[in-house]
Design an enzyme around this catalytic site. Sequence first.
Site: not given
Ligand code: BES
Ligand code: MN
Length: 511
Positions: A282, A360
Amino acid sequence: MDIRFQAGGPSQWKADVVLSFVFEGENAETACSALAERAPWLGIAPAWRDFRGHKGELVMFYGPQAMEVSRVLGVGLGKADKSDLTAFRHAVGSALRRCREYDLETVGIDGASLARTAEKLGVGFDALVREAVLSAFLGLYRYERWMSKKSEHADPRRLSLMLEGEYVEDAVRAAARMAEAEAAGLMLARDVVNDPANVMTPSVFAEKAQSVASKYGMTFRVLGPSELAAEGMNAYLAVARGSSEEPRMAVVEYVPKGAEGREPVVFVGKGLCFDSGGISLKPAKGMEDMKGDMSGAAAVLGVMEALGRLAPSLAPKRPVVGVMAMAENMPGGHATRPGDIVVAKNGKSVEIVNTDAEGRLVLADALCWAQEQYRPFRLVDIATLTGACAVALGLGAAGLFSVSEELGAALHEAGTTLGERNWRLPLWTSTSLEALKSPCADMVNSGPREGGAINAAVFLQQFVGEGIAWAHIDMAAADTADNPINAKGATGFGVRTLLSAVWEKEKTLLQ
Ligand code: BES
Ligand code: MN
Ligand code: ZN
């Protein structure tokens, strides 16, 4: 803070301060007539000159110090036809914070004004008692564990509900007990979410779950790397591989008396104690918020705590199982690479094209495991799953997906009335499956940005058996807040909604 009752009418009421709710345009006679019997000075208190009863307004009225009630805190709720439960909850939270600031030890709530407020807001008296007590606790909640200088002000010792009748009705007592249990669950959930990831590791979280279980005589099980491997949970393990913190899946099982052998309500929570994104790292900005990526598991833990507190008299009719799937998603020499393929517990292969779509993967195996172990009457997972859900619904709301019309409606209704707003989103299965097609495996774990929350939900659906009453709550936008009932940080979102789902028909909903 202890919750007490003072029945028998105004002549019995006594506290350092009494909260009285006032709508815009009201005066002492209309707003606080019962209280004025006990505090005859109230009607002529000079502060009425400037108190308007605006939403968020708090004014302290002072009488002669020798009186049993010598302070009244006027709590403004705004225009009666525009006010709502959110305004009420926030007003109570602000009021309790003010009482603490003034070092007042005993706080009363004017039951007559509470009854009037219930009528104006169109909710039952006992329901409003529940909201008042819960909001008092939530307003006072603070997370000071790491502050070398703690606040000088202690919480009030006692909150008394001052009632007009001779006796305390059973429904009112039950409402207050429910609120205390919910508060304990919510505050526990907030604590574990607010704890940083160097402290609240998967193992420490599992130990927390174990201590909740043993406190209330619930069954506890935990699966570490070798047990997860033996169960074929390779999608889950793929997420944890990059971290030196081992994964832990904690399971707390509560079987109330008389519920033995019945199909349980099963909750599954995403417990990413930290989500760096893994090799699909990230960006730095805001990454610290990913210590809260175990908010789903925290909500499940909070539910088990609340159930423990409600037992035995307010126990559900079915067993309740809380599955908390903890792991840490980190880059490292052993980390899963984009393009790696794993076979999940149910035999489906997944090409992991984005290691940041890890929730997931963990949930897929945890859901399979839960269905193999139990025959869930209801199966609900809760997760901070997708940023896309936040984009779709805005901050403070969760996405709700359900294959069961009945369960979906129940969770929507509960969340809406209990202040945990959710909105139903569709499971467009064939569209999402098309978007999740892999050239070399059954599915990829991450599709296009468009419809990201739906794609994630449909991905999970592939791990849920036909005919299971399953729902998925994506709480990515609801894990933190900053308002009068929420010190900046974790919310504990989901505890109330999930708790409501253990009763087939919730008796104490806010009608
Ligand atoms: N934990 C994150 C989602 C999230 C984002 C929670 C912001 C709280 C605040 C999750 O694991 C994630 O990184 N999701 C990605 C999915 C994508 C790679 C398909 C996202 O939402 O960007
Ligand atoms: Mn994630
Ligand atoms: Zn995540």
